[in-house]
Write a protein that holds these residues in place. Structure first.
Motif, PDB file in Angstrom:
ATOM      1  N   GLU A 299       0.842  -1.212   0.000  1.00 45.45           N
ATOM      2  CA  GLU A 299       0.000   0.000   0.000  1.00 45.45           C
ATOM      3  C   GLU A 299       0.870   1.253   0.000  1.00 45.45           C
ATOM      4  OE1 GLU A 299      -3.619   0.798   2.858  1.00 45.45           O
ATOM      5  OE2 GLU A 299      -2.025   2.226   3.147  1.00 45.45           O
ATOM      6  N   MET A 300       1.982   1.209   0.741  1.00 43.68           N
ATOM      7  CA  MET A 300       2.907   2.349   0.794  1.00 43.68           C
ATOM      8  C   MET A 300       3.492   2.637  -0.595  1.00 43.68           C
ATOM      9  SD  MET A 300       6.334   2.735   3.147  1.00 43.68           S
ATOM     10  CE  MET A 300       5.565   1.987   4.567  1.00 43.68           C
ATOM     11  N   ALA A 301       3.842   1.569  -1.315  1.00 41.25           N
ATOM     12  CA  ALA A 301       4.390   1.741  -2.670  1.00 41.25           C
ATOM     13  C   ALA A 301       3.341   2.352  -3.591  1.00 41.25           C
ATOM     14  CB  ALA A 301       4.869   0.391  -3.210  1.00 41.25           C
ATOM     15  N   ILE A 302       2.086   1.940  -3.411  1.00 45.97           N
ATOM     16  CA  ILE A 302       0.992   2.503  -4.225  1.00 45.97           C
ATOM     17  C   ILE A 302       0.809   3.987  -3.893  1.00 45.97           C
ATOM     18  CG2 ILE A 302      -1.507   2.403  -4.659  1.00 45.97           C
ATOM     19  CD1 ILE A 302      -1.283  -0.686  -4.223  1.00 45.97           C
ATOM     20  N   LEU A 303       0.866   4.307  -2.592  1.00 43.58           N
ATOM     21  CA  LEU A 303       0.741   5.718  -2.180  1.00 43.58           C
ATOM     22  C   LEU A 303       1.846   6.571  -2.806  1.00 43.58           C
ATOM     23  CD1 LEU A 303      -0.598   7.901  -0.392  1.00 43.58           C
ATOM     24  CD2 LEU A 303       0.921   7.184   1.467  1.00 43.58           C
ATOM     25  N   ASP A 304       3.072   6.046  -2.772  1.00 44.26           N
ATOM     26  CA  ASP A 304       4.218   6.754  -3.377  1.00 44.26           C
ATOM     27  C   ASP A 304       3.965   6.966  -4.877  1.00 44.26           C
ATOM     28  OD1 ASP A 304       6.797   7.894  -3.516  1.00 44.26           O
ATOM     29  OD2 ASP A 304       7.726   5.952  -3.962  1.00 44.26           O
ATOM     30  N   LEU A 305       3.523   5.907  -5.523  1.00 49.35           N
ATOM     31  CA  LEU A 305       3.304   5.962  -6.975  1.00 49.35           C
ATOM     32  C   LEU A 305       2.169   6.923  -7.343  1.00 49.35           C
ATOM     33  CD1 LEU A 305       3.880   4.972  -9.817  1.00 49.35           C
ATOM     34  CD2 LEU A 305       2.677   2.861  -9.304  1.00 49.35           C
TER      35      LEU A 305
ATOM     36  N   GLY B 230       1.290   9.613  -5.844  1.00 45.15           N
ATOM     37  CA  GLY B 230       1.828  10.976  -5.773  1.00 45.15           C
ATOM     38  C   GLY B 230       2.758  11.274  -6.935  1.00 45.15           C
ATOM     39  N   ARG B 231       3.654  10.347  -7.227  1.00 48.51           N
ATOM     40  CA  ARG B 231       4.641  10.570  -8.294  1.00 48.51           C
ATOM     41  C   ARG B 231       3.962  10.733  -9.658  1.00 48.51           C
ATOM     42  NH1 ARG B 231       9.875  10.032  -6.629  1.00 48.51           N
ATOM     43  NH2 ARG B 231      10.053   9.165  -4.537  1.00 48.51           N
ATOM     44  N   ARG B 232       2.892  10.019  -9.880  1.00 52.91           N
ATOM     45  CA  ARG B 232       2.191  10.142 -11.164  1.00 52.91           C
ATOM     46  C   ARG B 232       1.666  11.561 -11.393  1.00 52.91           C
ATOM     47  NH1 ARG B 232      -0.414   5.693 -13.619  1.00 52.91           N
ATOM     48  NH2 ARG B 232      -2.492   6.550 -13.366  1.00 52.91           N
ATOM     49  N   LEU B 233       1.375  12.272 -10.283  1.00 51.84           N
ATOM     50  CA  LEU B 233       0.872  13.652 -10.414  1.00 51.84           C
ATOM     51  C   LEU B 233       1.953  14.681 -10.120  1.00 51.84           C
ATOM     52  CD1 LEU B 233      -2.605  13.477  -8.608  1.00 51.84           C
ATOM     53  CD2 LEU B 233      -2.109  13.267 -11.040  1.00 51.84           C
ATOM     54  N   ASP B 234       3.177  14.200  -9.838  1.00 46.40           N
ATOM     55  CA  ASP B 234       4.271  15.063  -9.399  1.00 46.40           C
ATOM     56  C   ASP B 234       3.844  15.891  -8.172  1.00 46.40           C
ATOM     57  OD1 ASP B 234       6.844  15.980  -9.470  1.00 46.40           O
ATOM     58  OD2 ASP B 234       6.388  17.694 -10.761  1.00 46.40           O
ATOM     59  N   ALA B 235       3.122  15.240  -7.270  1.00 47.51           N
ATOM     60  CA  ALA B 235       2.617  15.916  -6.065  1.00 47.51           C
ATOM     61  C   ALA B 235       2.911  15.059  -4.843  1.00 47.51           C
ATOM     62  CB  ALA B 235       1.103  16.101  -6.192  1.00 47.51           C
ATOM     63  N   SER B 236       2.885  15.697  -3.659  1.00 47.02           N
ATOM     64  CA  SER B 236       3.090  14.922  -2.434  1.00 47.02           C
ATOM     65  C   SER B 236       1.955  13.925  -2.244  1.00 47.02           C
ATOM     66  CB  SER B 236       3.137  15.852  -1.220  1.00 47.02           C
ATOM     67  OG  SER B 236       3.008  15.087  -0.033  1.00 47.02           O
ATOM     68  N   SER B 237       2.313  12.746  -1.747  1.00 49.57           N
ATOM     69  CA  SER B 237       1.304  11.710  -1.480  1.00 49.57           C
ATOM     70  C   SER B 237       0.333  12.128  -0.381  1.00 49.57           C
ATOM     71  CB  SER B 237       1.988  10.397  -1.096  1.00 49.57           C
ATOM     72  OG  SER B 237       2.719   9.893  -2.190  1.00 49.57           O
ATOM     73  N   ALA B 238       0.663  13.207   0.354  1.00 56.93           N
ATOM     74  CA  ALA B 238      -0.246  13.699   1.408  1.00 56.93           C
ATOM     75  C   ALA B 238      -1.630  13.983   0.834  1.00 56.93           C
ATOM     76  CB  ALA B 238       0.319  14.963   2.056  1.00 56.93           C
ATOM     77  N   LEU B 239      -1.650  14.369  -0.431  1.00 55.06           N
ATOM     78  CA  LEU B 239      -2.907  14.646  -1.145  1.00 55.06           C
ATOM     79  C   LEU B 239      -3.876  13.472  -1.059  1.00 55.06           C
ATOM     80  CD1 LEU B 239      -3.926  16.887  -3.118  1.00 55.06           C
ATOM     81  CD2 LEU B 239      -2.905  15.575  -4.973  1.00 55.06           C
TER      82      LEU B 239
ATOM     83  N   SER C 211       5.051   7.397   7.195  1.00 60.51           N
ATOM     84  CA  SER C 211       4.400   7.604   8.495  1.00 60.51           C
ATOM     85  C   SER C 211       4.283   9.090   8.812  1.00 60.51           C
ATOM     86  CB  SER C 211       5.190   6.911   9.610  1.00 60.51           C
ATOM     87  OG  SER C 211       5.088   5.515   9.476  1.00 60.51           O
ATOM     88  N   ALA C 212       5.313   9.874   8.484  1.00 58.66           N
ATOM     89  CA  ALA C 212       5.279  11.322   8.770  1.00 58.66           C
ATOM     90  C   ALA C 212       4.137  11.979   7.990  1.00 58.66           C
ATOM     91  CB  ALA C 212       6.621  11.964   8.411  1.00 58.66           C
ATOM     92  N   ILE C 213       3.971  11.569   6.748  1.00 59.45           N
ATOM     93  CA  ILE C 213       2.880  12.128   5.933  1.00 59.45           C
ATOM     94  C   ILE C 213       1.529  11.715   6.523  1.00 59.45           C
ATOM     95  CG2 ILE C 213       1.765  11.912   3.656  1.00 59.45           C
ATOM     96  CD1 ILE C 213       4.652  11.922   2.467  1.00 59.45           C
ATOM     97  N   LEU C 214       1.425  10.452   6.923  1.00 59.49           N
ATOM     98  CA  LEU C 214       0.182   9.978   7.544  1.00 59.49           C
ATOM     99  C   LEU C 214      -0.097  10.732   8.848  1.00 59.49           C
ATOM    100  CD1 LEU C 214      -2.179   7.915   7.895  1.00 59.49           C
ATOM    101  CD2 LEU C 214      -0.546   6.490   9.128  1.00 59.49           C
TER     102      LEU C 214
ATOM    103  N   LEU D 125       6.345  10.089  -1.799  1.00 59.35           N
ATOM    104  CA  LEU D 125       6.737  10.155  -0.382  1.00 59.35           C
ATOM    105  C   LEU D 125       7.931  11.089  -0.180  1.00 59.35           C
ATOM    106  CD1 LEU D 125       6.393   6.353   0.503  1.00 59.35           C
ATOM    107  CD2 LEU D 125       4.726   8.193   0.905  1.00 59.35           C
ATOM    108  N   GLY D 126       8.439  11.663  -1.263  1.00 62.57           N
ATOM    109  CA  GLY D 126       9.505  12.662  -1.171  1.00 62.57           C
ATOM    110  C   GLY D 126      10.877  12.072  -0.890  1.00 62.57           C
ATOM    111  N   VAL D 127      11.061  10.778  -1.173  1.00 64.22           N
ATOM    112  CA  VAL D 127      12.329  10.105  -0.846  1.00 64.22           C
ATOM    113  C   VAL D 127      12.986   9.582  -2.126  1.00 64.22           C
ATOM    114  CG1 VAL D 127      13.319   8.078   0.319  1.00 64.22           C
ATOM    115  CG2 VAL D 127      11.579   9.450   1.466  1.00 64.22           C
ATOM    116  N   THR D 128      14.294   9.849  -2.268  1.00 70.42           N
ATOM    117  CA  THR D 128      15.057   9.281  -3.388  1.00 70.42           C
ATOM    118  C   THR D 128      15.942   8.171  -2.852  1.00 70.42           C
ATOM    119  OG1 THR D 128      15.089  11.458  -4.413  1.00 70.42           O
ATOM    120  CG2 THR D 128      16.660   9.840  -5.271  1.00 70.42           C
ATOM    121  N   LEU D 129      15.843   6.992  -3.463  1.00 74.27           N
ATOM    122  CA  LEU D 129      16.609   5.849  -2.958  1.00 74.27           C
ATOM    123  C   LEU D 129      18.059   5.891  -3.426  1.00 74.27           C
ATOM    124  CD1 LEU D 129      14.042   2.923  -3.346  1.00 74.27           C
ATOM    125  CD2 LEU D 129      14.497   4.352  -1.353  1.00 74.27           C
ATOM    126  N   ASP D 130      18.940   5.361  -2.573  1.00 75.06           N
ATOM    127  CA  ASP D 130      20.367   5.243  -2.898  1.00 75.06           C
ATOM    128  C   ASP D 130      20.577   3.830  -3.473  1.00 75.06           C
ATOM    129  OD1 ASP D 130      23.101   4.718  -2.841  1.00 75.06           O
ATOM    130  OD2 ASP D 130      23.424   5.997  -1.076  1.00 75.06           O
TER     131      ASP D 130
END
Ligand SMILES: [Mg+2]
Length: 381
Positions: free
Chosen positions: A111-117, A119-128, A314-317, A360-365
């Motif tokens: 579900e977290m991955a879906i939430l991230d996706l 947001g990314r599809r709209l170039d907006a924060s998942s908080a929306l 979690s911070a966004i939630l 979710l505003g995070v870039t993976l290393d």
């Protein structure tokens, strides 16, 4: 341009073990590493979203193991969601709930991955997708869990000075209870007027022990006690609460909105710890928080010691929840030897800024993830 609705075209799972900066002594034993299960999904347009499950050292705190989470996602969740049109997070949560019972951390990671996706599809924060933010900063407690009073107090002083934590969480062991309770009382005394203290027993006591020792901690000025009794002993904690006027945080006993309703109806807690990992996803945690808000039960934003990825979710939630009276313990990235994110979330002046980037505003290393995956496979082959 994104096409709607979202359809997940690929799903990948990796297990990554990360050592803790220092072992955490809890009622069921001492843990020294975190088991992360990283989930990556892509949509029909090639956009990617990521989520994680954090399993502290194995199936000891909760019922799930990292290996089990991986199997549940690959074997059961992936076939049920790949290519299925998803209108949003509620629809995704409903589908995950119908697909498999239990397996809370596995469902939460997807579900977290879906939430991230989303947001990314709209170039907006998942908080929306969680209703937007009610706050942009979350207070963060720091954990003191070496089991030694001098070391704990010295570490608390450093945490207060360096990062401004105004609340500490102390873990209690199952043995040497009198000594352990004295340690907590000494920590409360050492930080009186500067920081408050919550003690977490992780189900380690019984009713008699709670009635014997909680008055001492109450007298010392402890802010709250978390999950002192086993999660099945709801009647026991109701009796403890009827005899002692002390803040009781429910943690392990909570599993979803229906247990939240039961606990509030019975008067079994005065506060709830929130944990998407435990509740089967962020939407379920938000529902549980709604029941607490309606019942006058306080909220504490919990952690499963996630990397910056899960901590951002979690911070966004928690930022989207109207009342968060006891702040949070979102210190996960600070407790891990390394992070999955290229820029770790940090705590300044006792607070964490809620991430605002796309998704979710995070870039993976990716280099670090490759290294961790190799190391994990080498150990568990
Ligand atoms: Mg707890």
């Amino acid at each position: 341009m994104t096409t709607v609705p979202l359809k997940i075209s690929s799903l990948k799972v990796q297990r990554l073990d990360i050592p803790l900066v220092q072992p955490i002594a809890m009622s069921f034993g001492t843990v020294s590493k975190q088991n992360i299960v990283l989930v990556r999904i892509t949509d029909q347009d090639g956009a990617e979203g990521c989520g994680e499950a954090a399993i502290l050292g194995g199936p000891y705190w909760g019922a799930e193991s990292a290996e089990g989470v991986q199997a549940a996602i690959e074997k059961y969740i992936a076939p049920a969601i790949l290519g299925v049109p998803l209108d949003g997070l509620e629809a995704a949560s409903l589908l995950l709930g119908k697909t498999i019972r239990g397996n809370a951390a596995a469902k939460s990671a997807v579900e977290m991955a879906i939430l991230d996706l989303l947001g990314r599809r709209l170039d907006a924060s998942s908080a929306l997708f969680l209703g937007g933010l009610c706050r942009t900063q979350i207070p963060v407690a720091w954990t003191l869990s070496t089991g030694n009073v001098e070391t704990d107090i010295a570490e608390g002083e450093r945490a207060l000075l360096d990062r401004g934590h105004r609340r500490f969480k102390v873990k209690l062991a199952k043995t040497n209870i009198a000594q352990d309770v004295q340690r907590v009382a000494s920590i409360v005394e050492a930080f009186r007027g500067r920081a408050t203290v919550i003690a977490d027993v992780n189900q380690g006591w019984d009713e008699v022990t709670a009635l014997r020792y909680l008055p001492l901690l109450q007298e010392a000025g402890l802010e709250a006690i978390e999950q002192p009794l086993p999660s099945h002993d709801i009647e026991g904690i109701v009796r403890v609460r009827s005899r002692l006027n002390i803040e009781v945080i429910a943690d392990e006993v909570l599993t979803d909105a229906s247990t939240a309703l039961l606990l509030s109806a019975k008067g079994a807690a005065s506060a709830f710890a929130l944990k998407p990992n435990r509740d089967g996803g962020l939407i379920n945690t938000k529902r549980l928080a709604g029941i607490a808000n309606a019942a006058g039960i306080k909220l504490y934003g919990g952690t499963a010691l996630e990397t910056s990825l899960g901590t951002a979710a979690s911070a966004i939630l928690y930022g989207s929840i109207p009342e968060l009276q006891l702040g949070s313990e979102l210190f996960g990235p600070l407790g891990l030897e390394c992070d999955l994110a290229s820029a770790s979330l940090s705590v300044r002046n006792g607070v964490l800024d809620v991430p605002t980037g796309a998704g979710l505003g995070v870039t993976l290393d990716e280099d670090r993830i490759r290294e961790l995956a190799e190391r994990t496979n080498a150990v568990f082959k």
